[in-house]
Design a protein around this motif. Sequence first.
Motif, short mmCIF file in Angstrom:
data_model
loop_
_atom_site.label_atom_id
_atom_site.label_comp_id
_atom_site.label_asym_id
_atom_site.label_seq_id
_atom_site.Cartn_x
_atom_site.Cartn_y
_atom_site.Cartn_z
N UNK A 36 12.05 -1.50 -26.29
CA UNK A 36 12.87 -2.64 -25.86
C UNK A 36 12.56 -3.04 -24.42
N UNK A 37 11.85 -2.16 -23.70
CA UNK A 37 11.45 -2.49 -22.33
C UNK A 37 10.41 -3.60 -22.35
N UNK A 38 10.51 -4.58 -21.44
CA UNK A 38 9.48 -5.63 -21.39
C UNK A 38 8.17 -5.07 -20.85
N UNK A 39 7.04 -5.48 -21.40
CA UNK A 39 5.75 -4.98 -20.89
C UNK A 39 5.46 -5.53 -19.50
N UNK A 40 4.75 -4.73 -18.72
CA UNK A 40 4.36 -5.18 -17.38
C UNK A 40 3.22 -6.18 -17.49
N UNK A 41 3.34 -7.27 -16.76
CA UNK A 41 2.29 -8.30 -16.74
C UNK A 41 2.09 -8.80 -15.32
N UNK A 42 0.85 -9.07 -14.97
CA UNK A 42 0.53 -9.63 -13.66
C UNK A 42 0.25 -11.12 -13.80
N UNK A 74 -4.80 -10.40 9.07
CA UNK A 74 -3.51 -10.91 8.62
C UNK A 74 -2.45 -9.83 8.72
N UNK A 75 -1.19 -10.24 8.78
CA UNK A 75 -0.11 -9.28 8.90
C UNK A 75 0.26 -8.66 7.57
N UNK A 76 -0.03 -9.32 6.48
CA UNK A 76 0.27 -8.74 5.18
C UNK A 76 -0.62 -9.37 4.13
N UNK A 77 -0.78 -8.64 3.05
CA UNK A 77 -1.59 -9.12 1.93
C UNK A 77 -0.64 -9.79 0.95
N UNK A 78 -0.77 -11.09 0.78
CA UNK A 78 0.17 -11.83 -0.05
C UNK A 78 -0.11 -11.58 -1.53
N UNK A 79 0.88 -11.02 -2.23
CA UNK A 79 0.66 -10.73 -3.65
C UNK A 79 0.71 -11.98 -4.49
N UNK A 80 1.18 -13.13 -3.92
CA UNK A 80 1.15 -14.38 -4.67
C UNK A 80 -0.08 -15.20 -4.30
N UNK A 83 9.44 -7.30 -8.80
CA UNK A 83 8.26 -7.88 -9.44
C UNK A 83 6.96 -7.37 -8.84
N UNK A 84 6.94 -6.08 -8.51
CA UNK A 84 5.71 -5.49 -8.01
C UNK A 84 4.90 -4.92 -9.17
N UNK A 85 4.61 -5.80 -10.12
CA UNK A 85 3.88 -5.38 -11.31
C UNK A 85 2.42 -5.04 -11.00
N UNK A 86 1.89 -5.64 -9.94
CA UNK A 86 0.53 -5.29 -9.54
C UNK A 86 0.46 -3.81 -9.15
N UNK A 87 1.46 -3.36 -8.39
CA UNK A 87 1.52 -1.96 -7.98
C UNK A 87 1.73 -1.06 -9.19
N UNK A 88 2.68 -1.44 -10.04
CA UNK A 88 3.00 -0.63 -11.22
C UNK A 88 1.81 -0.47 -12.15
N UNK A 142 0.83 -1.21 0.00
CA UNK A 142 0.00 0.00 0.00
C UNK A 142 0.86 1.25 0.00
N UNK A 143 1.96 1.24 0.77
CA UNK A 143 2.85 2.39 0.78
C UNK A 143 3.52 2.61 -0.57
N UNK A 144 3.84 1.51 -1.25
CA UNK A 144 4.44 1.60 -2.58
C UNK A 144 3.48 2.26 -3.56
N UNK A 145 2.22 1.86 -3.50
CA UNK A 145 1.21 2.44 -4.40
C UNK A 145 1.05 3.94 -4.14
#
Length: 759
Positions: free
Chosen positions: A315-321, A518-524, A191-196, A154-157
Amino acid sequence: MVWAKRSKRKMAVKKHELVADNRNQPDLAALAQYFQMMNDQPNYLPPPQELVKHCQDIVKCLSRTTGTVEQLWQMLQPVEQFLLRVVTTVHGDVRHEIFTAILDKFYSYISDPQSDACPATAAVLIVIDESDEESALSAARWLVQQRENGPAGAGLRAALSCLYRWLYEWHGTPALGNWLIAYIKALEENERFDVLIETSVDNVAKLFSSMANPAPLQQKAADAIFHVLASLRESTEAFDRISSHVGDVLVNLAADSGQWSRQLLQNLVDILTAMVDGILESLKGDAQDLFRDKYADVILCLERHMASRASSFLQLPPWRTRNVCLPAVNPHVPMRKVGLLNLGNTCYMNSVMQALLVARQFSTHVVLKMTAVPYWAKMSVLFAEMMHSISTKLNPSEFFSVVKPPFFTRDNQHDSSEFLGYLFELLQSYEHCSDRNFDYTRPPVLNGASRLRMIHPHVQQQSPHAGDDHAESSHSRRSVSPRPGSSAAGSSSSGHKRSSAEQETLVPPKKRFRMSDATFLRRDSFIDSMFGGVLLTRVECTVCHASSLSRDVFRDLQLAFPEKPEGWQHSVQSLLEYYCSKESLSGENKYECRDCGGLQDAERSVLIETTPKYLILVLKNFKFDSKLQVQTKLMHSMYHNHSVTLPTVRSQAVHSVYNLFAAVIHAGTTLDSGHYYTLAKDSDQWHKYNDDEVTFADEGQLNGLNRSSTPYILFYRRTDIEEGTAPSLEELPPKLQELVMAHNKHYVDTVRKIRLTRP
């Protein structure tokens, strides 16, 4: 801040000092004057600890400043010169301490989604060597990896959203674009592509539009925007959001014959053309024609400017979730509605499973992708049979035998929300395991928090931030309820807004309950990607106005009823607003303020920082009757909104509206007795699922129930979530197809035998 005189000293600069008697009114002019005097004495710097304090105060002052680049530029010059002199003069541990203190304070503001930090705060980025990209990247990595960024990042977002806002609002800090690129790269590395993806899509229209005026745009700022656009080139939503601005931006750039505008124009045309080509390639048949028709003007505009397809940003790879199986959108395919047999007071399970089935993104993923995962595999069979059984009712005994909570006793009524919470914990604990040779006779092994809830379901859990001074607020207001249907569950130190149920139970008042903390939201975690959200709790000191934040995960929100006059009609929306309303911390509940250095009166508020795709609300309809020793039902007048808006941070406002699609109803007067059934909407048609009986219903039925039948668990879907029908039998994995066909054959054979035995 007030700059006061010290005792007389030889050096004039020493006559001024920053004091803390008026910190809530920072004065950039006084700040600039002080540091100009200090800059005029090049051989003098304050002691290390005073330097650290000065640097932190600079960040604090800048964050609260207001004004445009033109208004603030002159005052920012001496501040930047001082910071630059500090980081180039001091060395070793002191330099590291100063550098860390600046970044730490800087990040505390940009990662706060409600802070409104002034873009001038970016001036402190001058401490990072702009010519050394690795230095900026190292600093960004430290913030991404080491800082407590809250559940679901959340802080990253919030930080990324703030940096985007500054980029299109502020052109006075050349280092800002360089820092943003470094921060994006650090997120990519982790690999925080969800945030990006989510944050960038929300901001992409404004970023793109800012290029219509190229004059103030810095090279690094343009590079950051190109980086974002190229990385989003597979996103149809991103393209849709910028499509209405393409014509104006390209025309403005083409009208300017300058080299800078030409360079921007060519990069934009190349990237946008690649977006169109990529999206068209992913579509087939009619979908391609629909896309071409919808964006015909944009495509024509790009063709006029002739893409070179040579932009280095491609040439940059596209972001994918992570891939999520979306249900096929085919509303014309009818689907048989199948009931579930009651195995002896198992309506608490049947009602929940019927609601989860019509959460199509969830149930579709289960049957297509989770057929070889422990416990998920059992649910995939149940869901597949509920989707494609030719019978009108199913026996869920095989599923029930492995998912029944060990603290539930057979043949007794239990709390459906408690079952749902346990089911989510169980499923999440085994998401990445294999079903091969799995022994279901052994007790399940859950993660730490889940294990405690399973063994001691009546024990209040500790806040994940226990011991953290600003998380104290989170713990006192939101703790795990030992009995999610019980208003007597848990304890609270908060004396604010006692609910009517709590007044009758001698339990300390609490207006916020949660089934799982929960202590954290697991992105996986697929469970968390569907049902997980993040609460942001802010405590603000009423004296110095310094704020502290804490973040907590939720998979449901348990809504208590405020005290109101008899006959008052509550609503789901009003309970949500009560849940997030502000409250005072005073008396015995005073707040330990770090900036003031002691206990102070404060104000606490809660907002949703990350919204879930599916919102689960549990209405606290029960109170503990000490005479009868049972949880009796509250008989409040209640309106159950079919659409609700979550109180969110500003950046999440576009993801805050939800529509109701299912409700678990409790019929009866006590929690330990009665009956559960479900009203659910699928393909625009409501049905009533009463164990093995399924009948048509309508949406008005929810607000026309008798007083003893009350909606208990409400399931809402975010309005931007695409839903469709269930996958066809042919789309299921082969093993699951075989099981469904075997089930149907057994049913046909059974019916045939019954008919043959009839006289």
